[in-house]
Design an enzyme around this catalytic site. Structure first.
Site, PDB file in Angstrom:
ATOM      1  N   SER A  65       0.837  -1.205   0.000  1.00 44.58           N
ATOM      2  CA  SER A  65       0.000   0.000   0.000  1.00 44.58           C
ATOM      3  C   SER A  65       0.869   1.251   0.000  1.00 44.58           C
ATOM      4  CB  SER A  65      -0.936   0.021   1.203  1.00 44.58           C
ATOM      5  OG  SER A  65      -0.289  -0.417   2.356  1.00 44.58           O
ATOM      6  N   HIS A 122      -4.474   0.723  -2.929  1.00 43.68           N
ATOM      7  CA  HIS A 122      -4.049  -0.491  -3.624  1.00 43.68           C
ATOM      8  C   HIS A 122      -4.753  -0.523  -4.985  1.00 43.68           C
ATOM      9  CE1 HIS A 122      -2.621  -2.610   0.082  1.00 43.68           C
ATOM     10  NE2 HIS A 122      -3.588  -1.937   0.645  1.00 43.68           N
ATOM     11  N   ASN A 148       4.920   3.577  10.454  1.00 43.42           N
ATOM     12  CA  ASN A 148       4.540   4.030  11.795  1.00 43.42           C
ATOM     13  C   ASN A 148       5.307   3.239  12.851  1.00 43.42           C
ATOM     14  OD1 ASN A 148       2.436   1.946  10.645  1.00 43.42           O
ATOM     15  ND2 ASN A 148       2.465   1.652  12.866  1.00 43.42           N
ATOM     16  N   HIS A 184      -4.829   4.389   8.811  1.00 51.01           N
ATOM     17  CA  HIS A 184      -4.483   3.990   7.445  1.00 51.01           C
ATOM     18  C   HIS A 184      -3.951   5.201   6.663  1.00 51.01           C
ATOM     19  CE1 HIS A 184      -4.469   1.786   3.742  1.00 51.01           C
ATOM     20  NE2 HIS A 184      -5.400   2.545   3.192  1.00 51.01           N
ATOM     21  N   MET A 228       0.324  -6.879   7.701  1.00 53.03           N
ATOM     22  CA  MET A 228      -0.822  -7.767   7.448  1.00 53.03           C
ATOM     23  C   MET A 228      -0.668  -8.583   6.156  1.00 53.03           C
ATOM     24  SD  MET A 228      -3.751  -5.038   8.510  1.00 53.03           S
ATOM     25  CE  MET A 228      -3.558  -4.012   9.982  1.00 53.03           C
ATOM     26  N   SER A 229       0.571  -8.757   5.703  1.00 54.20           N
ATOM     27  CA  SER A 229       0.750  -9.476   4.424  1.00 54.20           C
ATOM     28  C   SER A 229       2.051 -10.279   4.457  1.00 54.20           C
ATOM     29  CB  SER A 229       0.742  -8.465   3.271  1.00 54.20           C
ATOM     30  OG  SER A 229       1.768  -7.505   3.440  1.00 54.20           O
ATOM     31  N   TYR A 244      -7.517 -10.252   5.113  1.00 50.43           N
ATOM     32  CA  TYR A 244      -8.524  -9.470   5.851  1.00 50.43           C
ATOM     33  C   TYR A 244      -9.627  -8.932   4.940  1.00 50.43           C
ATOM     34  CZ  TYR A 244      -5.924  -5.249   4.421  1.00 50.43           C
ATOM     35  OH  TYR A 244      -5.278  -4.282   3.693  1.00 50.43           O
ATOM     36  N   GLU A 245      -9.402  -8.978   3.628  1.00 48.40           N
ATOM     37  CA  GLU A 245     -10.451  -8.549   2.690  1.00 48.40           C
ATOM     38  C   GLU A 245     -11.479  -9.660   2.473  1.00 48.40           C
ATOM     39  OE1 GLU A 245      -8.420  -6.104  -0.709  1.00 48.40           O
ATOM     40  OE2 GLU A 245      -7.005  -7.559   0.060  1.00 48.40           O
ATOM     41  N   HIS A 280      -5.164  -9.413   0.383  1.00 49.74           N
ATOM     42  CA  HIS A 280      -4.990  -9.658   1.824  1.00 49.74           C
ATOM     43  C   HIS A 280      -6.108 -10.546   2.336  1.00 49.74           C
ATOM     44  CE1 HIS A 280      -3.307  -5.593   1.082  1.00 49.74           C
ATOM     45  NE2 HIS A 280      -2.421  -5.908   2.003  1.00 49.74           N
ATOM     46  N   ALA A 319       4.145  -2.375   3.593  1.00 51.16           N
ATOM     47  CA  ALA A 319       4.140  -1.373   4.655  1.00 51.16           C
ATOM     48  C   ALA A 319       4.180  -2.138   5.972  1.00 51.16           C
ATOM     49  CB  ALA A 319       2.878  -0.545   4.558  1.00 51.16           C
TER      50      ALA A 319
END
Ligand code: HPA
Length: 277
Positions: free
Chosen positions: A30, A61, A235, A247, A211-212, A85-86, A83, A113
């Protein structure tokens, strides 16, 4: 019923330039899409055109497979990743990574990220990933194994290729781009972590969280791709700074890191390609 890789590759080959064989697959995380604009002679396939692929829809994305050249090196770029989470299944992630292998690439360069658990690695910095902890639910290789793709059981000691790590470090040094090194831990998301989770992850030996990455690395290693990974630190991880994690914030610092990646990656590809020649 899932579409077979043969059907998928028929579609990809319909778009691919004649005799095009990428050396490397590149996946952009991202906020890192600006690199894709540097790809020359691009041929673009929307993920929707690929049979059986579930398409992601996170802002920041795109969902495009791009074949072309970066640093003069033929690459296939996955612009926008899928991902879990999608609600995407592992099967779609398997399809994308295996396209890279089927097109003939030998290596897979992953960008992402990530939140940093190390004080000295701040937002906008880059961290080369040297190992990981799979904290995703399950494993992308669960299910019937296709022996024509890879073996049932695979070792993960050398998941992140040492030769590629050395090339990336040398390239960063030459370009004066600071490059941290660290261990990545994957979470399902989409919620960011709690401070207690981050304290636990640090004790486990993790340096960055995202997350990936991990499913992609496991799938890539299974089919024999050499893997390198560089994280854009967007971050400080939860509880490590007064700043709240959003985000939007990750996209903003992703941009800062993307400028460094935009310099690093084409040069890395050139040096890798020379080293292979
Ligand atoms: N946690 C998980 N994923 C992330 C983060 C984070 O802090 N930053 C960017 N992706």
């Amino acid at each position: 019923m899932a579409d077979t890789m043969a059907e998928v590759m028929q579609v990809i080959q319909r778009y691919a330039p004649k005799d095009f064989v990428p050396q490397v697959g590149l996946i952009l995380g991202s906020g890192l899409s600006s690199l894709a604009e540097q790809i020359t002679n691009p041929v673009t396939i929307p993920y929707q055109a690929i049979p059986g692929l579930q398409s992601g829809a996170v802002s920041g994305h795109a969902s495009l497979l791009v074949m072309g050249y970066l640093g003069g090196v033929p690459i296939v770029c996955l612009r926008g990743r899928l991902h879990l989470y999608e609600g995407v299944q592992y099967e779609s992630i398997r399809t994308l990574v295996r396209i890279v292998k089927k097109l003939g690439a030998h290596s897979f360069l992953i960008t992402c990220a990530a939140g940093s658990m190390r004080e000295e690695a701040g937002p906008g910095d880059l961290m080369m990933i040297t190992d990981h902890i799979n904290f995703h639910p399950g494993n992308p290789l669960v299910g019937k194994n296709d022996e024509s793709i890879g073996p049932r059981f695979i070792g993960m000691e050398d998941a992140y290729n040492l030769g590629l790590q050395e090339i990336m470090q040398n390239t960063a040094r030459r370009l004066n781009i600071p490059l941290h090194k660290g261990v990545y831990i994957s979470t399902l998301g989409p919620s960011f972590e709690t401070p207690a989770e981050i304290r636990a992850f640090k004790q486990w030996g993790a340096d960055a969280v995202g997350m990936s990455v991990v499913p992609e690395v496991i799938i890539a290693r299974h089919c024999g791709l050499r893997v390198a990974c560089v994280a854009a630190i967007t971050n400080a991880a939860a509880g490590m700074s007064k700043e709240k994690i959003t985000h939007e914030g990750t996209l903003q610092f992703g941009e800062l890191a993307a400028r460094k990646l935009t310099k690093l990656i084409p040069e890395f590809l050139k040096e890798m390609s020379n080293a292979m020649a």
